[in-house]
Design an enzyme around this catalytic site. Structure first.
Site, short mmCIF file in Angstrom:
data_model
loop_
_atom_site.label_atom_id
_atom_site.label_comp_id
_atom_site.label_asym_id
_atom_site.label_seq_id
_atom_site.Cartn_x
_atom_site.Cartn_y
_atom_site.Cartn_z
CD GLU A 199 -1.61 4.47 -0.75
OE1 GLU A 199 -1.34 4.65 0.80
OE2 GLU A 199 -1.26 3.28 -1.34
NE ARG A 290 10.80 -8.63 2.23
CZ ARG A 290 10.12 -8.06 3.37
NH1 ARG A 290 9.79 -8.94 4.11
NH2 ARG A 290 9.72 -6.75 3.48
P1 ADP Z 1 6.83 0.18 3.83
O1 ADP Z 1 7.04 -0.79 2.46
O2 ADP Z 1 7.83 1.29 3.75
O3 ADP Z 1 6.93 -0.82 4.98
P2 ADP Z 1 4.01 0.34 3.61
O4 ADP Z 1 3.18 0.69 2.15
O5 ADP Z 1 4.02 -1.08 3.88
O6 ADP Z 1 5.50 0.93 3.85
O7 ADP Z 1 3.33 1.20 4.81
C1 ADP Z 1 3.94 1.06 6.09
C2 ADP Z 1 3.08 1.28 7.18
O8 ADP Z 1 2.64 2.95 7.06
C3 ADP Z 1 1.68 0.78 7.26
O9 ADP Z 1 1.60 -0.60 7.82
C4 ADP Z 1 0.78 1.62 7.96
O10 ADP Z 1 0.83 1.76 9.28
C5 ADP Z 1 1.30 2.99 7.24
N1 ADP Z 1 0.47 3.47 6.09
C6 ADP Z 1 1.06 3.40 4.89
N2 ADP Z 1 0.12 3.82 3.91
C7 ADP Z 1 -0.99 4.47 4.74
C8 ADP Z 1 -2.29 5.01 4.43
N3 ADP Z 1 -2.53 5.37 3.16
N4 ADP Z 1 -3.01 5.42 5.37
C9 ADP Z 1 -2.43 5.20 6.77
N5 ADP Z 1 -1.26 4.39 6.96
C10 ADP Z 1 -0.55 4.21 6.09
#
Ligand code: ADP
Length: 442
Positions: A199, A290
């Site tokens: 990403e 959830r």
């Molecule tokens: P998980 O399911 O492991 O918690 P997430 O996809 O919800 O993973 O992402 C967790 C955190 O990681 C986000 O809240 C953000 O802080 C950071 N993050 C994830 N993807 C990105 C991105 N493309 N750019 C910047 N920060 C990201």
């Protein structure tokens, strides 16, 4: 309506669900491990059954033992809480096979959203903007043209990921292959799936998520947003609602898109769509199928009991709250209280020798610990959540600072002082913080 519910969890969330059941006049069965014999969720339930030894794998994740308990105690439904088996598609399926209701969405929706690549695809088809990404990492040329298109940095993420695992930020082109390989290894180990994707890494976004609530008749409402940008190593630490930077028209627009998308797939129960928000634009990341840890801030500003609503929806009741009835009023903040070393952040299990929790108007403590309780080393280090609510954000912050000062937890290390520091920092007070805020404490 259900007569008896089994709560397949522990700690504060088991207690939270138990309280909702009691108010709905539903009997409760809790499960526990050998390490949790003296836990509150055991003492407060109508019945509690030991399902195995301390490691979660042998107890709170032990599906055969949990199903046997559910059958023997004759429950109508199982509430999984969060974590543990809450997003395990197979668990939801097995429960339904036993003619017991899983309090959550249908297993097909858990599966659909459990794969973040698939989730992004579905949301995109429903006009929800997503973070620009590349799913096919087998072709180096495709990676190169993706970099040309979106630029560096990038982030490699696990398709089945959760809890911040399997993620690597890539700042230089030469790191790409190595980062993909190590994310694959971590992902395989943690989720038994080595699918990863790339990403664009957003530099200074906020993490803003939308809470939705749906029944099984395609009635869907949005309960507004939570700002969860205060995170350490991608793990949330403080959440608030409403967000300091979202305009009402932005909230309404994204809420509409979310409810439409959720309705179109026939989703039921509670769910959260997680976004990054930068330069006034939303980018969908994933959907959690959830109840979330941070649900109380939404409850405080909407005055809607999410757990009760979740149970009602699972029992087949129609949603009686209309979108126009949802009014976001006042401000709520939640601090996650962890048993951990304040400097190294290493978990700090042990006996709580003194315990006094704050109270007063607008102060809520969701916790399951007490004086003399021994925090076991086997589980998550979060031992409670401190939530404050007031008419304005300024009053809410003052209340939180006062409540943190009042909170006494002795015998173990906690992050209470860290919260105090954050609550006093200008960046937090001004509400201008983003997901990088906590790096200054590293
Ligand atoms: P998980 O399911 O492991 O918690 P997430 O996809 O919800 O993973 O992402 C967790 C955190 O990681 C986000 O809240 C953000 O802080 C950071 N993050 C994830 N993807 C990105 C991105 N493309 N750019 C910047 N920060 C990201």
């Amino acid at each position: 309506m259900f007569k008896k519910i089994l709560i397949a969890n522990r700690g504060e969330i088991a207690l939270r669900i138990l309280r909702a059941c009691r108010e709905l006049n539903i009997k409760t069965v809790t499960i526990h491990s050998e390490a949790d014999e003296s836990a509150m969720h055991v003492k407060m339930a109508d019945e509690s059954i030991c399902v195995g030894p301390p490691p979660a794998q042998s107890s709170y994740l032990n599906i055969p033992a949990i199903i046997t308990t559910a059958t023997l105690t004759n429950v109508d439904a199982i509430h999984p809480g969060y974590g543990f088996l809450s997003e395990n598609q197979r668990f939801a399926e097995i429960i339904e096979e036993h003619q017991i209701k899983f309090i959550g969405p249908q297993s097909q929706h858990i599966k659909m959203m459990g794969n973040k690549i698939e989730a992004k695809k579905i949301m995109s088809e429903n006009n929800i903007p997503t973070v620009p990404g590349l799913n096919d990492l087998s072709d180096k040329n495709k990676i190169d043209s993706f970099i040309e298109k979106v630029g560096l940095p990038l982030i490699v993420k696990a398709a089945s990921g959760g809890g911040g695992k399997g993620m690597r930020v890539i700042s230089e082109k030469k790191e790409i292959i190595k980062s993909i390989e190590s994310a694959k290894i971590e992902s395989k180990k943690s989720f038994n799936d080595d699918t990863v994707y790339l990403e664009k890494y957003l530099i200074n976004p906020k993490h803003i998520e939308i809470q939705i609530l749906a029944d099984s008749y395609k009635n869907v409402i949005s309960l507004g947003e939570r700002d969860c940008s205060i995170q350490r190593k991608h793990q949330k630490l403080i959440e608030e609602s409403p967000s300091t930077i979202l305009l009402e028209k932005n909230r309404n627009a994204i809420s509409n898109l979310c409810t439409n998308a959720v309705r179109s797939i026939g989703y039921e129960g509670v769910g959260t769509l997680e976004f990054l928000f930068q330069d006034n634009k939303f980018y969908f990341m994933e959907m959690n199928t959830r109840l979330q840890v941070e649900h109380p801030v939404t409850e405080m500003v909407t005055d809607i009991d999410l757990v009760k609503q979740q149970i009602l929806s699972a029992s087949g009741e129609k949603l009686t709250i209309k979108q126009e009835d949802v009014k976001i009023k006042g401000h709520a903040i939640e601090c996650r209280i962890n048993a951990e070393d304040p400097i190294s952040f290493i978990p700090s299990p042990g006996k709580i020798t003194q315990y006094h929790q704050p109270g007063g108007l607008g102060v809520r403590v969701d916790s399951a610990v007490y004086q003399g309780y021994i925090v076991p080393s086997h589980y998550d280090s979060m031992i409670g959540k401190l939530i404050t609510y007031a008419d304005t954000r300024t009053e809410c912050l003052a209340k939180m600072r006062r409540a943190l000062e009042e909170y006494v937890i002795m015998g173990i290390n906690t992050n209470l002082q860290l919260h105090q520091k954050i609550l006093k920092s200008d960046e937090f007070i001004e509400g201008k913080y983003d997901i990088n805020y906590m790096t200054k404490f590293d």
